[in-house]
Design a protein around this motif. Structure first.
Motif, PDB file in Angstrom:
ATOM      1  N   LEU A   9       0.858  -1.586  -0.070  1.00  0.00           N
ATOM      2  CA  LEU A   9      -0.001   0.176   0.382  1.00  0.00           C
ATOM      3  C   LEU A   9       0.983   0.907   0.148  1.00  0.00           C
ATOM      4  N   SER A  10       1.832   1.369   0.629  1.00  0.00           N
ATOM      5  CA  SER A  10       2.751   2.591   0.444  1.00  0.00           C
ATOM      6  C   SER A  10       3.150   2.497  -0.621  1.00  0.00           C
ATOM      7  N   GLN A  11       3.802   1.732  -1.595  1.00  0.00           N
ATOM      8  CA  GLN A  11       4.455   2.330  -2.340  1.00  0.00           C
ATOM      9  C   GLN A  11       2.941   2.591  -3.533  1.00  0.00           C
ATOM     10  N   LEU A  12       1.681   2.024  -3.551  1.00  0.00           N
ATOM     11  CA  LEU A  12       0.686   1.717  -4.388  1.00  0.00           C
ATOM     12  C   LEU A  12       0.305   3.823  -4.319  1.00  0.00           C
ATOM     13  N   HIS A  42      -8.918 -18.604  -7.985  1.00  0.00           N
ATOM     14  CA  HIS A  42      -6.750 -18.914  -7.419  1.00  0.00           C
ATOM     15  C   HIS A  42      -6.889 -18.283  -6.749  1.00  0.00           C
ATOM     16  N   ALA A  43      -7.174 -17.980  -5.089  1.00  0.00           N
ATOM     17  CA  ALA A  43      -6.691 -17.840  -4.280  1.00  0.00           C
ATOM     18  C   ALA A  43      -5.342 -16.913  -4.439  1.00  0.00           C
ATOM     19  N   ARG A  44      -4.806 -16.338  -5.425  1.00  0.00           N
ATOM     20  CA  ARG A  44      -3.676 -15.401  -5.765  1.00  0.00           C
ATOM     21  C   ARG A  44      -4.281 -13.971  -5.600  1.00  0.00           C
ATOM     22  N   HIS A  45      -2.794 -13.333  -5.402  1.00  0.00           N
ATOM     23  CA  HIS A  45      -2.576 -11.930  -5.829  1.00  0.00           C
ATOM     24  C   HIS A  45      -1.436 -11.052  -6.595  1.00  0.00           C
ATOM     25  N   GLU A  57     -14.570  -6.608   2.007  1.00  0.00           N
ATOM     26  CA  GLU A  57     -13.065  -5.945   2.224  1.00  0.00           C
ATOM     27  C   GLU A  57     -12.583  -6.515   0.756  1.00  0.00           C
ATOM     28  N   TYR A  58     -11.489  -6.184   0.436  1.00  0.00           N
ATOM     29  CA  TYR A  58     -10.711  -5.238  -0.892  1.00  0.00           C
ATOM     30  C   TYR A  58     -10.469  -7.372  -0.804  1.00  0.00           C
ATOM     31  N   PRO A  59     -11.202  -7.840  -2.244  1.00  0.00           N
ATOM     32  CA  PRO A  59     -10.524  -9.981  -1.536  1.00  0.00           C
ATOM     33  C   PRO A  59      -9.221 -10.092  -2.172  1.00  0.00           C
ATOM     34  N   ARG A  60      -7.866  -9.150  -2.529  1.00  0.00           N
ATOM     35  CA  ARG A  60      -7.016  -9.216  -1.423  1.00  0.00           C
ATOM     36  C   ARG A  60      -6.509  -9.667  -0.670  1.00  0.00           C
ATOM     37  N   LEU A  61      -7.457  -9.211   0.397  1.00  0.00           N
ATOM     38  CA  LEU A  61      -6.731  -9.580   1.824  1.00  0.00           C
ATOM     39  C   LEU A  61      -7.094 -10.759   2.175  1.00  0.00           C
ATOM     40  N   ALA A  62      -8.314 -11.504   1.214  1.00  0.00           N
ATOM     41  CA  ALA A  62      -8.787 -12.919   1.425  1.00  0.00           C
ATOM     42  C   ALA A  62      -7.927 -13.501   1.026  1.00  0.00           C
ATOM     43  N   ASN A  63      -7.405 -13.290  -0.254  1.00  0.00           N
ATOM     44  CA  ASN A  63      -6.896 -14.369  -1.227  1.00  0.00           C
ATOM     45  C   ASN A  63      -4.982 -14.310  -0.301  1.00  0.00           C
ATOM     46  N   ARG A  64      -4.652 -13.440   0.525  1.00  0.00           N
ATOM     47  CA  ARG A  64      -3.407 -13.553   1.063  1.00  0.00           C
ATOM     48  C   ARG A  64      -3.990 -14.767   2.509  1.00  0.00           C
ATOM     49  N   ARG A  65      -5.225 -15.034   2.692  1.00  0.00           N
ATOM     50  CA  ARG A  65      -4.963 -16.353   4.283  1.00  0.00           C
ATOM     51  C   ARG A  65      -5.400 -16.951   3.025  1.00  0.00           C
ATOM     52  N   GLY A  66      -5.197 -17.358   2.006  1.00  0.00           N
ATOM     53  CA  GLY A  66      -5.699 -19.017   1.244  1.00  0.00           C
ATOM     54  C   GLY A  66      -7.416 -19.184   0.625  1.00  0.00           C
ATOM     55  N   ARG A  67      -8.274 -17.650   0.869  1.00  0.00           N
ATOM     56  CA  ARG A  67      -9.428 -18.489   0.799  1.00  0.00           C
ATOM     57  C   ARG A  67      -9.614 -17.473  -0.699  1.00  0.00           C
ATOM     58  N   ARG A  68     -10.603 -18.149  -1.155  1.00  0.00           N
ATOM     59  CA  ARG A  68     -11.169 -18.499  -2.954  1.00  0.00           C
ATOM     60  C   ARG A  68     -12.143 -17.756  -2.516  1.00  0.00           C
ATOM     61  N   PHE A  83      -6.119  -1.943 -10.183  1.00  0.00           N
ATOM     62  CA  PHE A  83      -7.085  -3.346  -9.651  1.00  0.00           C
ATOM     63  C   PHE A  83      -8.098  -3.974 -10.927  1.00  0.00           C
ATOM     64  N   LEU A  84      -7.918  -2.963 -12.036  1.00  0.00           N
ATOM     65  CA  LEU A  84      -9.269  -3.686 -12.825  1.00  0.00           C
ATOM     66  C   LEU A  84      -8.535  -5.577 -13.201  1.00  0.00           C
ATOM     67  N   LEU A  85      -6.844  -5.973 -13.451  1.00  0.00           N
ATOM     68  CA  LEU A  85      -6.564  -7.279 -14.129  1.00  0.00           C
ATOM     69  C   LEU A  85      -6.840  -8.121 -12.886  1.00  0.00           C
ATOM     70  N   SER A  86      -6.756  -7.704 -11.777  1.00  0.00           N
ATOM     71  CA  SER A  86      -6.649  -7.732 -11.366  1.00  0.00           C
ATOM     72  C   SER A  86      -7.842  -8.930  -9.819  1.00  0.00           C
TER      73      SER A  86
END
Length: 297
Positions: free
Chosen positions: A158-161, A227-230, A174-185, A218-221
């Motif tokens: 987030l600092s870089q962004l 796939h539980a990826r970010h 919740e932004y899906p990235r945060l759930a994906n980091r926890r391994g959630r699809r 964010f569009l492509l993400s």
């Protein structure tokens, strides 16, 4: 207090000045130059989209407003070098005007774009799409306040962004990235209230370009949650290939709009995301589409 050791405090970070980024210098007939005004290594794709639209618009009669922009990202650009925009006047019509824009850096093409402009006219109208209600942005926390301060990965990202992209955003879910980091699809959908953090004047061309600038975020993400990826998953190579913006009506890019994104396909190392921008009343103001490289090694 910093979020984590080695990460600059978010409160001290300022987002890039979008109005200044969209202010181009003219270097000759149909030749314009843009600057990045960031310390990022690579140019944010939305910057070249927005600057290309401004360059095209500077060669068009003021009674013609942009309604579509199609861009192909050819090579990555460097933010420490200026970008020159060469505009070709493809068509000047009574109703529609077309421009081809080539963005060059050190004589290397980094973006090819076509932009179309239309004189305002009345016609039949409908929209076969709608959004579900969302909390108003004023009642949502800033995204930087919703992260876990103990997570260095999110803090660094987030600092870089915030340092490199001039877009303010707040997520009603919740932004899906945060759930994906926890391994959630999750389903390939996400949405955020977005705006430029500073006012960018009153010229309609600059606001169209301001949204083009914001639209790449964010569009492509949006293709990654199933796939539980970010975007920071080790081994991921991500790059925008092409990007389209359709502008349905004038609006201010420095006011809050709800940007819904749907990553509806992924395969062959590529993904496609679709975006829809709504105002507070649920009126569809713009649509986007982007294909990009999503390759895992």
């Amino acid at each position: 207090m910093p979020l984590t050791h080695g990460v600059e405090p978010l409160a001290s970070l300022t987002r890039p000045p979008v109005g200044k980024i969209l202010t181009l210098g003219q270097r000759g007939n149909d030749l314009f130059r843009g600057e990045s005004h960031t310390n990022a290594r690579r140019i944010y794709g939305g910057q070249t989209l927005g600057q290309a639209l401004v360059a095209a618009g500077r060669t068009v009669e003021r009674d013609h407003n942009p309604h579509s922009l199609h861009g192909h990202f050819i090579h990555p650009g460097r933010s420490d070098l200026p970008v020159d925009y060469i505009v070709e006047r493809v068509r000047d019509g009574g109703s529609f005007t077309t421009r081809l824009v080539r963005a060059l850096q050190n004589d290397r093409t980094i973006l090819l774009a076509t932009a179309s402009f239309q004189r305002d006219e009345d016609g039949l109208t409908h929209q076969d799409t709608a959004t579900t209600p969302a909390p108003v942005p004023e009642n949502l926390p800033r995204f930087e306040d919703s992260l876990d301060a103990s997570d260095p990965g999110d803090a660094q990202w987030l600092s870089q962004l915030m340092s490199n992209v001039g877009v303010e955003f707040r997520f009603p879910e919740e932004y899906p990235r945060l759930a994906n980091r926890r391994g959630r699809r999750l389903p390939p959908r996400q949405r955020a209230w977005i705006r430029t953090p500073s006012r960018i004047g009153d010229e309609s061309l600059l606001h169209a370009a301001g949204f083009a600038y914001c639209s790449d975020l964010f569009l492509l993400s949006s293709a990654l949650p199933p796939h539980a990826r970010h975007i920071d998953t080790p081994g991921l190579k991500l790059a925008s290939l092409d990007h389209t913006v359709w502008l349905h009506a004038p609006f201010r890019a420095d006011e809050w709009h709800l940007y819904e994104q749907h990553g509806y396909w992924m395969g062959g190392g590529r993904g496609i995301g679709r975006g829809r921008l709504y105002n507070r009343n649920g009126t569809l103001m713009a649509s986007t589409m982007q294909e990009g490289l999503l390759r895992f090694r």
